[in-house]
Design a protein around this motif. Structure first.
Motif, PDB file in Angstrom:
ATOM      1  N   GLY A   7      32.792  39.383  57.524  1.00 34.61           N
ATOM      2  CA  GLY A   7      31.587  39.815  58.236  1.00 34.61           C
ATOM      3  C   GLY A   7      30.453  40.100  57.262  1.00 34.61           C
ATOM      4  O   GLY A   7      30.631  40.098  56.037  1.00 34.61           O
ATOM      5  N   PHE A   8      29.300  40.383  57.805  1.00 37.19           N
ATOM      6  CA  PHE A   8      28.123  40.586  56.968  1.00 37.19           C
ATOM      7  C   PHE A   8      28.038  41.990  56.404  1.00 37.19           C
ATOM      8  O   PHE A   8      28.416  42.961  57.051  1.00 37.19           O
ATOM      9  N   LEU A   9      27.483  42.047  55.234  1.00 32.44           N
ATOM     10  CA  LEU A   9      27.047  43.312  54.679  1.00 32.44           C
ATOM     11  C   LEU A   9      25.594  43.467  55.113  1.00 32.44           C
ATOM     12  O   LEU A   9      24.812  42.519  55.016  1.00 32.44           O
TER      13      LEU A   9
ATOM     14  N   CYS B 282      34.514  29.111  49.538  1.00 37.31           N
ATOM     15  CA  CYS B 282      33.232  28.565  49.094  1.00 37.31           C
ATOM     16  C   CYS B 282      32.582  29.548  48.125  1.00 37.31           C
ATOM     17  O   CYS B 282      32.367  30.712  48.466  1.00 37.31           O
TER      18      CYS B 282
ATOM     19  N   ASN C 211      27.002  38.828  48.826  1.00 38.27           N
ATOM     20  CA  ASN C 211      27.806  37.722  48.286  1.00 38.27           C
ATOM     21  C   ASN C 211      29.115  38.269  47.719  1.00 38.27           C
ATOM     22  O   ASN C 211      30.171  37.668  47.867  1.00 38.27           O
TER      23      ASN C 211
ATOM     24  N   ARG D 266      30.755  40.742  48.675  1.00 43.97           N
ATOM     25  CA  ARG D 266      31.718  41.139  49.705  1.00 43.97           C
ATOM     26  C   ARG D 266      32.713  40.003  49.960  1.00 43.97           C
ATOM     27  O   ARG D 266      33.912  40.238  50.124  1.00 43.97           O
TER      28      ARG D 266
ATOM     29  N   GLY E 195      35.446  32.066  53.678  1.00 43.25           N
ATOM     30  CA  GLY E 195      34.023  32.146  53.349  1.00 43.25           C
ATOM     31  C   GLY E 195      33.366  33.175  54.257  1.00 43.25           C
ATOM     32  O   GLY E 195      34.018  33.769  55.117  1.00 43.25           O
ATOM     33  N   GLY E 196      32.084  33.358  54.049  1.00 44.41           N
ATOM     34  CA  GLY E 196      31.347  34.293  54.898  1.00 44.41           C
ATOM     35  C   GLY E 196      31.149  33.711  56.289  1.00 44.41           C
ATOM     36  O   GLY E 196      31.169  32.495  56.480  1.00 44.41           O
ATOM     37  N   GLN E 197      30.964  34.607  57.236  1.00 44.78           N
ATOM     38  CA  GLN E 197      30.810  34.234  58.652  1.00 44.78           C
ATOM     39  C   GLN E 197      29.673  33.225  58.877  1.00 44.78           C
ATOM     40  O   GLN E 197      29.768  32.355  59.734  1.00 44.78           O
ATOM     41  N   ASP E 198      28.616  33.344  58.070  1.00 45.06           N
ATOM     42  CA  ASP E 198      27.475  32.436  58.234  1.00 45.06           C
ATOM     43  C   ASP E 198      27.808  30.992  57.850  1.00 45.06           C
ATOM     44  O   ASP E 198      27.050  30.079  58.143  1.00 45.06           O
TER      45      ASP E 198
ATOM     46  N   HIS F 114      24.027  38.820  45.098  1.00 47.24           N
ATOM     47  CA  HIS F 114      23.778  40.149  45.660  1.00 47.24           C
ATOM     48  C   HIS F 114      25.102  40.739  46.160  1.00 47.24           C
ATOM     49  O   HIS F 114      26.130  40.062  46.182  1.00 47.24           O
TER      50      HIS F 114
HETATM   51  P1  AMP Z   1      25.266  31.958  49.543  1.00 49.39           P
HETATM   52  O1  AMP Z   1      24.911  32.181  48.113  1.00 49.39           O
HETATM   53  O2  AMP Z   1      24.226  32.380  50.519  1.00 49.39           O
HETATM   54  O3  AMP Z   1      25.764  30.549  49.776  1.00 49.39           O
HETATM   55  O4  AMP Z   1      26.504  32.907  49.856  1.00 49.39           O
HETATM   56  C1  AMP Z   1      27.688  32.941  49.093  1.00 49.39           C
HETATM   57  C2  AMP Z   1      28.756  33.613  49.910  1.00 49.39           C
HETATM   58  O5  AMP Z   1      28.374  34.956  50.266  1.00 49.39           O
HETATM   59  C3  AMP Z   1      29.029  32.917  51.233  1.00 49.39           C
HETATM   60  O6  AMP Z   1      30.432  32.951  51.489  1.00 49.39           O
HETATM   61  C4  AMP Z   1      28.251  33.733  52.230  1.00 49.39           C
HETATM   62  O7  AMP Z   1      28.800  33.621  53.511  1.00 49.39           O
HETATM   63  C5  AMP Z   1      28.433  35.126  51.679  1.00 49.39           C
HETATM   64  N1  AMP Z   1      27.352  36.038  52.096  1.00 49.39           N
HETATM   65  C6  AMP Z   1      26.021  35.876  51.946  1.00 49.39           C
HETATM   66  N2  AMP Z   1      25.333  36.932  52.435  1.00 49.39           N
HETATM   67  C7  AMP Z   1      26.262  37.808  52.899  1.00 49.39           C
HETATM   68  C8  AMP Z   1      26.191  39.109  53.503  1.00 49.39           C
HETATM   69  N3  AMP Z   1      25.040  39.746  53.718  1.00 49.39           N
HETATM   70  N4  AMP Z   1      27.347  39.708  53.847  1.00 49.39           N
HETATM   71  C9  AMP Z   1      28.532  39.093  53.619  1.00 49.39           C
HETATM   72  N5  AMP Z   1      28.675  37.886  53.052  1.00 49.39           N
HETATM   73  C10 AMP Z   1      27.550  37.231  52.691  1.00 49.39           C
END
Ligand code: AMP
Ligand code: ZN
Length: 492
Positions: free
Chosen positions: A261-263, A29, A41, A43, A228-231, A38
């Motif tokens: 995982g998260f940064l 994604c 992202n 990561r 994709g990211g964990q969230d 940022h």
């Molecule tokens: P977003 O723009 O929030 O949709 O995020 C884009 C991608 O970055 C997604 O795969 C998120 O899971 C990932 N992502 C967002 N914030 C973080 C974070 N702090 N650490 C790691 N991955 C992240």
């Protein structure tokens, strides 16, 4: 060594076996392009870039298809357009370009495919029609909603209880929903909002549907790996899984699921909503992309990574050390060493174990430094043998040893360099690396001017001034090395 990856769906490491080794498919994604990415992202982009590189090494560059989408229709984009007065297309194009440039600077390869949501609205309408036919979706007041009850395995990826998920996601309870967990596939657009004509009126797609459709259009019904990211596990990926399975007679969306995982900044996830973000774009002004990449990969991709100034400084020092090792004894340049490259790659076959890879790379740099010192010592012995007739030395033996060290240095350098390049490092010209702009410190011009002044001082036998200049520069993190061609410098 077989490639194993941690599958978030199975909740264990599994050997990776692609459905078709001639066409390995990966989908991640991608960004919603309304502002700068940022470093959190980034990561995700960097971790999956590493996976892409490992897959390419394993199956061949032409046998891996990596798609990372661009979400170019979204309420956040509409809001950004309203606030800035710029047309939506101009905003999304601008930030997609910036995203590509910033990720490129972090050594992220361009994916094979970069589908845009707005380019797939026709197939999105077709998928919704199929879902309605299958009783997995329904129309209500200009919306199309997915009926979560139609998919028995809903919740399997995130593993949460359905009631908990509903509460956790604070799914909007709208009067037209049959069940509060149902989510939007399509929603009506107001007059002043972008929209497309559909059997349900003028409207626009929901984010979850976009990914399911882009995967179907670009890669097929079932792919090998989805990342994709964990969230994103819930609700985004859970919803993608349900939509795709119901649209494809139960065929799974992906055989493997991977989540980074998260940064973090201190205790918190770095996120726009918390306002604790550092933009990749800004960090790249102060740090070389390879330093940021090294920092991002220094922790295992599934572990949390705390982003600190200290991490950046350490990463810079470590990269400096590698560049020094690779340029040591320049008359003996790197030699091809496929075996070592393959050996180093196997660390990543264990679920992308970057900490293990990085420590092995440090071990190799240490070998290069040690062999260079040993060689230096033997060369001194030879010189002494020439100068002092009483100093007994077996020239042939010593020369043989020196040659051995030189060959070893070349082999270690060759393996280290090629493995580094395979994973997105050591692509900078070392001369540029060591003279690269750094945060703070004197500029290159200032340093060159001081070196010229020092040369003059030495000519005039003013050694006190010459030493003073050298010490001043050292205090500012600039190291001078005198050579036959004059002094060279690098930042420490
Ligand atoms: P977003 O723009 O929030 O949709 O995020 C884009 C991608 O970055 C997604 O795969 C998120 O899971 C990932 N992502 C967002 N914030 C973080 C974070 N702090 N650490 C790691 N991955 C992240
Ligand atoms: Zn997605």
């Amino acid at each position: 060594m077989p490639l194993t990856i941690y599958d978030s769906m199975a909740r264990e490491k599994r050997e990776f076996i692609p459905a078709d080794p001639d066409r390995v498919t990966l989908y991640v994604c991608g960004p919603t392009v309304y502002s700068y990415a940022h470093i959190g992202n980034a990561r995700s982009a960097v971790a999956f870039d590493l996976l892409y590189r490992v897959l390419r090494a394993q199956y061949g560059e032409n046998h891996v298809v990596y798609a990372r989408n661009i979400t170019d229709i979204d309420d956040k984009i509409i809001k950004a357009a309203r606030e800035s007065g710029e047309p939506i297309g101009a905003i999304t194009e601008k930030f997609a370009d910036i995203y590509r440039a910033d990720m490129g600077a972090l050594g992220v390869l361009r994916p094979d495919l970069e589908p845009k949501a707005t380019g797939h609205v026709g197939p999105m309408i077709a998928m919704m029609e199929r879902l309605i036919e299958e009783d997995a979706a329904y129309e209500a007041e200009g919306h199309v909603l997915f009926s979560v009850d139609a998919y028995a395995d809903y919740g399997k990826l995130s593993g949460a209880d359905r009631d908990e998920m509903i509460a956790g996601a604070r799914v909007e309870v709208a009067p037209y929903k049959k069940s509060p967990a149902d989510f939007v596939l399509w929603k009506p657009s107001k007059e002043d909002e972008p929209g497309w004509d559909s059997p349900w009126g003028r409207g626009r797609p929901g984010w979850h549907l976009e990914c399911s459709v882009m995967i179907e259009s670009e890669l097929g019904e079932t792919i090998d790996i989805h990342g994709g990211g964990q969230d994103l596990r819930f609700p985004h990926h859970e919803n993608e899984i349900a939509q795709s399975a119901c649209a494809h007679k139960g065929a799974p969306l992906a055989h493997y699921w991977m989540h980074n995982g998260f940064l973090r900044m201190g205790e918190d996830k770095m996120s726009k909503s918390l306002g604790n973000i550092l933009l990749a774009h800004d960090l790249l002004k102060d740090w070389h992309g390879e330093v940021l990449r090294w920092a991002l990969l220094s922790a295992h991709y599934r572990q949390p990574l705390e982003w600190t100034e200290e991490l950046l400084k350490q990463s810079k020092q470590q990269m400096d050390r590698f560049y020094r090792a690779l340029t040591l004894v320049p008359e003996f340049p790197p030699l091809k060493n496929e075996k070592l490259v393959e050996h180093l790659t196997t660390f990543l076959h264990d679920d992308l174990n970057t900490p293990a890879l990085f420590s092995a790379m440090h071990g190799i740099a240490s070998n290069i430094f040690t062999h260079a010192e040993e060689r230096e010592a033997l060369l001194k012995n030879l010189k002494r043998g020439d100068a002092e007739p009483d100093y007994k030395i077996d020239r042939k033996l010593v020369e043989g040893r020196i040659k051995e060290f030189e060959e070893k240095i070349q082999m270690w350098k060759g393996g280290l360099l090629a493995a580094g390049k395979r994973f997105g490092f050591f692509n900078e010209d070392p001369a540029v690396w060591f003279k690269g702009a750094d945060s703070g410190g004197p500029s290159a011009e200032e340093i060159e001017a001081l070196i010229a002044e020092r040369a003059e001082a030495r000519k005039a036998k003013n050694f006190a001034r010459a030493d003073e200049i050298r010490d001043d520069l050292a205090a500012k993190g600039v190291i001078l090395e005198d050579g036959a061609q004059g002094a060279t410098w690098r930042r420490s």
